[in-house]
Design a protein around this motif. Structure first.
Motif, PDB file in Angstrom:
ATOM      1  N   LEU A  35       1.144  -1.036   0.134  1.00 52.82           N
ATOM      2  CA  LEU A  35       0.098  -0.324  -0.072  1.00 52.82           C
ATOM      3  C   LEU A  35       1.024   1.456  -0.155  1.00 52.82           C
ATOM      4  O   LEU A  35       0.372   2.033  -0.608  1.00 52.82           O
ATOM      5  N   LEU A  36       1.717   1.335   0.978  1.00 50.07           N
ATOM      6  CA  LEU A  36       2.843   2.504   0.931  1.00 50.07           C
ATOM      7  C   LEU A  36       3.931   2.645  -0.789  1.00 50.07           C
ATOM      8  O   LEU A  36       3.863   3.474  -0.911  1.00 50.07           O
ATOM      9  N   LYS A  37       3.903   1.777  -0.751  1.00 50.86           N
ATOM     10  CA  LYS A  37       4.408   1.344  -2.336  1.00 50.86           C
ATOM     11  C   LYS A  37       3.329   2.282  -3.727  1.00 50.86           C
ATOM     12  O   LYS A  37       3.724   3.449  -4.041  1.00 50.86           O
ATOM     13  N   LEU A  38       2.344   1.497  -3.508  1.00 52.73           N
ATOM     14  CA  LEU A  38       1.169   2.190  -4.240  1.00 52.73           C
ATOM     15  C   LEU A  38       1.509   3.721  -4.553  1.00 52.73           C
ATOM     16  O   LEU A  38       1.130   4.350  -5.019  1.00 52.73           O
ATOM     17  N   ARG A  39       1.198   3.835  -3.173  1.00 48.94           N
ATOM     18  CA  ARG A  39       0.516   5.581  -2.532  1.00 48.94           C
ATOM     19  C   ARG A  39       2.220   6.232  -3.629  1.00 48.94           C
ATOM     20  O   ARG A  39       1.783   7.675  -3.787  1.00 48.94           O
ATOM     21  N   SER A  40       2.925   5.669  -3.073  1.00 46.74           N
ATOM     22  CA  SER A  40       4.223   6.484  -3.411  1.00 46.74           C
ATOM     23  C   SER A  40       4.018   6.870  -5.278  1.00 46.74           C
ATOM     24  O   SER A  40       4.391   8.121  -5.334  1.00 46.74           O
ATOM     25  N   GLU A  41       3.585   5.784  -5.584  1.00 50.22           N
ATOM     26  CA  GLU A  41       3.339   6.373  -6.866  1.00 50.22           C
ATOM     27  C   GLU A  41       2.687   6.930  -7.429  1.00 50.22           C
ATOM     28  O   GLU A  41       1.884   7.879  -8.601  1.00 50.22           O
TER      29      GLU A  41
ATOM     30  N   GLN B 234     -15.296 -12.043   8.894  1.00 46.46           N
ATOM     31  CA  GLN B 234     -14.961 -11.947   7.842  1.00 46.46           C
ATOM     32  C   GLN B 234     -15.262 -10.190   7.018  1.00 46.46           C
ATOM     33  O   GLN B 234     -14.213  -9.767   6.125  1.00 46.46           O
ATOM     34  N   LEU B 235     -15.016  -9.086   8.043  1.00 46.54           N
ATOM     35  CA  LEU B 235     -15.304  -7.795   7.624  1.00 46.54           C
ATOM     36  C   LEU B 235     -13.547  -7.158   7.450  1.00 46.54           C
ATOM     37  O   LEU B 235     -13.124  -7.031   6.737  1.00 46.54           O
ATOM     38  N   MET B 236     -12.981  -8.262   8.317  1.00 44.43           N
ATOM     39  CA  MET B 236     -11.584  -7.647   8.791  1.00 44.43           C
ATOM     40  C   MET B 236     -10.527  -8.219   7.679  1.00 44.43           C
ATOM     41  O   MET B 236      -9.505  -7.779   7.886  1.00 44.43           O
ATOM     42  N   LYS B 237     -11.036  -9.664   7.840  1.00 43.34           N
ATOM     43  CA  LYS B 237      -9.935 -10.251   6.263  1.00 43.34           C
ATOM     44  C   LYS B 237     -10.389  -9.790   5.550  1.00 43.34           C
ATOM     45  O   LYS B 237      -8.845  -9.627   4.671  1.00 43.34           O
ATOM     46  N   ALA B 238     -11.396  -8.926   4.406  1.00 47.65           N
ATOM     47  CA  ALA B 238     -11.473  -8.178   3.756  1.00 47.65           C
ATOM     48  C   ALA B 238     -10.801  -7.191   3.610  1.00 47.65           C
ATOM     49  O   ALA B 238     -10.327  -6.581   2.844  1.00 47.65           O
ATOM     50  N   PHE B 239     -10.654  -6.592   4.760  1.00 52.94           N
ATOM     51  CA  PHE B 239     -10.135  -5.441   5.247  1.00 52.94           C
ATOM     52  C   PHE B 239      -8.593  -5.791   5.191  1.00 52.94           C
ATOM     53  O   PHE B 239      -7.687  -4.877   4.017  1.00 52.94           O
ATOM     54  N   ARG B 240      -7.743  -6.328   5.303  1.00 52.07           N
ATOM     55  CA  ARG B 240      -7.074  -6.988   5.852  1.00 52.07           C
ATOM     56  C   ARG B 240      -6.389  -7.075   4.061  1.00 52.07           C
ATOM     57  O   ARG B 240      -5.296  -6.428   3.672  1.00 52.07           O
ATOM     58  N   GLU B 241      -7.046  -8.085   3.164  1.00 50.23           N
ATOM     59  CA  GLU B 241      -6.769  -8.323   2.003  1.00 50.23           C
ATOM     60  C   GLU B 241      -6.605  -7.361   1.327  1.00 50.23           C
ATOM     61  O   GLU B 241      -5.397  -7.304   0.175  1.00 50.23           O
ATOM     62  N   LEU B 242      -7.481  -6.112   1.192  1.00 50.63           N
ATOM     63  CA  LEU B 242      -7.797  -4.817   0.275  1.00 50.63           C
ATOM     64  C   LEU B 242      -6.185  -4.023   0.473  1.00 50.63           C
ATOM     65  O   LEU B 242      -6.225  -3.320  -0.328  1.00 50.63           O
ATOM     66  N   VAL B 243      -5.767  -3.980   1.802  1.00 52.92           N
ATOM     67  CA  VAL B 243      -4.839  -3.518   2.277  1.00 52.92           C
ATOM     68  C   VAL B 243      -3.565  -3.796   1.500  1.00 52.92           C
ATOM     69  O   VAL B 243      -2.580  -3.044   1.126  1.00 52.92           O
ATOM     70  N   GLU B 244      -3.174  -5.371   1.803  1.00 52.60           N
ATOM     71  CA  GLU B 244      -2.135  -5.251   1.329  1.00 52.60           C
ATOM     72  C   GLU B 244      -2.652  -6.122  -0.346  1.00 52.60           C
ATOM     73  O   GLU B 244      -0.266  -6.042  -0.534  1.00 52.60           O
ATOM     74  N   ASN B 245      -3.400  -6.317  -0.488  1.00 56.75           N
ATOM     75  CA  ASN B 245      -3.276  -6.862  -2.343  1.00 56.75           C
ATOM     76  C   ASN B 245      -3.892  -5.083  -2.828  1.00 56.75           C
ATOM     77  O   ASN B 245      -5.499  -5.287  -3.188  1.00 56.75           O
ATOM     78  N   PRO B 246      -3.414  -3.719  -2.457  1.00 55.40           N
ATOM     79  CA  PRO B 246      -4.214  -2.524  -2.963  1.00 55.40           C
ATOM     80  C   PRO B 246      -5.182  -2.115  -3.871  1.00 55.40           C
ATOM     81  O   PRO B 246      -5.208  -1.739  -4.400  1.00 55.40           O
ATOM     82  N   LEU B 247      -4.382  -2.807  -5.076  1.00 55.88           N
ATOM     83  CA  LEU B 247      -5.024  -2.628  -6.847  1.00 55.88           C
ATOM     84  C   LEU B 247      -6.147  -3.175  -6.294  1.00 55.88           C
ATOM     85  O   LEU B 247      -7.246  -2.811  -7.668  1.00 55.88           O
ATOM     86  N   ALA B 248      -6.411  -4.417  -5.863  1.00 54.32           N
ATOM     87  CA  ALA B 248      -7.236  -4.946  -5.951  1.00 54.32           C
ATOM     88  C   ALA B 248      -8.754  -4.019  -5.378  1.00 54.32           C
ATOM     89  O   ALA B 248     -10.052  -4.057  -6.188  1.00 54.32           O
ATOM     90  N   MET B 249      -8.476  -3.036  -4.889  1.00 53.71           N
ATOM     91  CA  MET B 249      -9.506  -2.488  -4.541  1.00 53.71           C
ATOM     92  C   MET B 249      -9.065  -0.801  -5.287  1.00 53.71           C
ATOM     93  O   MET B 249     -11.161  -0.230  -5.323  1.00 53.71           O
ATOM     94  N   LEU B 250      -9.164  -0.650  -6.585  1.00 53.94           N
ATOM     95  CA  LEU B 250      -8.868   0.336  -7.456  1.00 53.94           C
ATOM     96  C   LEU B 250      -9.597  -0.717  -8.365  1.00 53.94           C
ATOM     97  O   LEU B 250     -10.006   0.525  -9.357  1.00 53.94           O
ATOM     98  N   ALA B 251      -9.846  -1.963  -8.737  1.00 54.03           N
ATOM     99  CA  ALA B 251     -10.368  -2.498 -10.032  1.00 54.03           C
ATOM    100  C   ALA B 251     -12.028  -2.002 -10.180  1.00 54.03           C
ATOM    101  O   ALA B 251     -13.017  -2.122  -8.913  1.00 54.03           O
TER     102      ALA B 251
END
Length: 445
Positions: free
Chosen positions: A255-261, A428-445
């Motif tokens: 997420l930090l790398k994506l933010r920088s880009e 389930q919500l906390m799991k979904a939140f963690r996965e989106l933060v750790e793979n942030p491109l998924a929340m932009l799709a």
């Protein structure tokens, strides 16, 4: 007849407010749309516009008055040709300077000025003569000998209703009794002060220094409407809402790398994304993915929302306020960032509109900038959950290949209303939140 200008409801939850400042004075002419006053609600200071045209005949509630109930008359507006009706007690005032008999063509209360009450003092009904509104006789005193401070209008209404002013707790400046205090009191009710204290217990400490304060140098700060509301709502939340807390550790490196880009690409547009902007987006997308957590509990039904409007906790000098990022699940990151900066700035200046801090479906509170590793936030009713975000920090971490390494880790804790959200759904919500933060491109799709 003068037009009564009443305390407006400037937000859906407003029950009372502070008349912070009058921008007009008695005798001023106003037209529809003119700004008449600044009113402080529990969340913001807002301008109050005139609806009708006319001349300000009487300011009933002085500026600086706290606890003015919604619907209480704060001023009187004279329409054209009504200059002689600027105050509720004109007959009484005329009687002080013109001791002439009443007009025989008038009937009822209009035909009986205050001087007639004086002539009737020898009759069996002495109550009216005992307390005429403009009487120059000494004001009543309380049991402790303190003089009762009340406005002329409050004294007149008290006399008409048979209310003992010494038994009324004033809500005006320095405890002054105003019209609203008397109108809400039943005639002869000695228990009126207790009823008022029950309705607004936060006002009572201002009357005297609490005995519990130790004899140490200190200063007293009057509670603002915002602080009173925060205290009331958080107390209700912890007393009435069964909280369940679920915590996950989330790796932030991608997420930090994506933010920088993204910031490199948005620099030309003057947009700079914060980590919190991306976390708002991640929570919103996660709530849509797990709709059982995007809910509101009511006594007889469960409301499930089709989109995610995220209330974001913002600290201000007077307390916490939660401006809302609407449609955060579908909004672009640049839109979230731009709106968040604007809302936070206006929140600190108390310039938010009611619709900008009401109606979110869930909340997020980030204390990472203070170095807080983990905390549990209090749910903001009637919402069903709030996410508490701690600081990102370097920690030992087991990498994908099983090797031990160092990664940027953040702890996030979800507080859930267990009446509406089961533990498994919250997980389930906390799991979904963690996965989106750790793979942030998924929340932009």
């Amino acid at each position: 007849m003068p037009i009564e200008i009443k305390m407006p409801a400037l937000s859906p939850t407003m029950e009372e407010g502070t008349l912070a400042k009058w921008l007009v004075k008695e005798g001023d002419t106003v037209k529809s749309g003119d700004i008449m006053a600044e009113i402080e609600t529990d969340k913001a200071t807002m301008e109050f516009e005139a609806v009708d045209e006319g001349t300000i005949g009487k300011i009933v509630v002085a500026e600086g008055t706290d606890g003015v109930k919604v619907g209480a008359v704060i001023a009187l507006l004279n329409a054209e040709g009504e200059e002689g009706e600027s105050t509720p007690e004109p007959a009484a005032k005329e009687s002080e300077t013109k001791p002439s008999p009443a007009d025989p063509n008038k009937t009822g209360t209009e035909a009986k000025p205050a001087d007639e009450d004086v002539r009737d003092h020898g009759k069996p009904d002495d109550a009216k003569a005992a307390a005429p509104a403009p009487s120059p006789s000494p004001a009543p005193a309380r049991k402790d000998g303190e003089r009762v401070k009340a406005s002329p209008l409050a004294r007149r209404i008290a006399a008409e209703k048979g209310v003992d002013l010494s038994a009324v707790q004033g809500s005006g400046p320095n405890g002054r009794i105003v019209r609203a205090d008397v109108e809400g009191t039943k005639p002869g009710a000695a228990a009126a002060p207790a009823a008022k204290e029950d309705a607004a217990p936060a006002v009572a400490p201002a009357a005297a220094k609490p005995a519990a304060i130790p004899d140490v140098p200190h200063e007293l700060t009057k509670l603002s409407n915002m602080r009173k509301t925060i205290a009331r709502r958080l107390t209700e939340s912890k007393q009435q809402v069964p909280h369940i807390y679920l915590t996950v550790d989330v790796r932030l490196d991608k997420l930090l790398k994506l933010r920088s880009e993204l910031n490199a690409g948005l620099e030309a547009r003057g947009v700079k994304l914060s980590v919190n902007d991306l976390l708002i987006k991640a929570l919103a997308v996660a709530l849509v993915q797990v709709p059982k957590c995007n809910v509101m509990f009511t006594p007889d039904q469960l409301v499930t929302f089709a989109r995610a409007d995220i209330s974001v906790a913002v600290s201000t000098p007077e307390g916490l306020i939660t401006p809302v990022i609407t449609e955060a699940d579908t909004a672009s990151l640049s839109s979230i960032s731009t709106r968040m900066k604007d809302l936070a700035a206006r929140a600190r200046d108390k310039k938010l509109k009611p619709e900008e801090f009401a109606g979110g479906t869930a909340s997020i509170s980030n204390m990472g900038m203070y170095g807080i590793k983990q905390f549990e936030a209090v749910i903001n009713p009637p919402q069903g959950m709030i996410l508490a975000v701690g600081a990102g920090e370097k920690r030992p971490w087991v990498m994908e290949d099983g090797a031990l390494g160092v990664a940027s880790i953040m702890s996030a804790t979800g507080s859930f209303d267990h009446r509406a959200i089961d533990g498994a759904d919250g997980a389930q919500l906390m799991k979904a939140f963690r996965e989106l933060v750790e793979n942030p491109l998924a929340m932009l799709a």
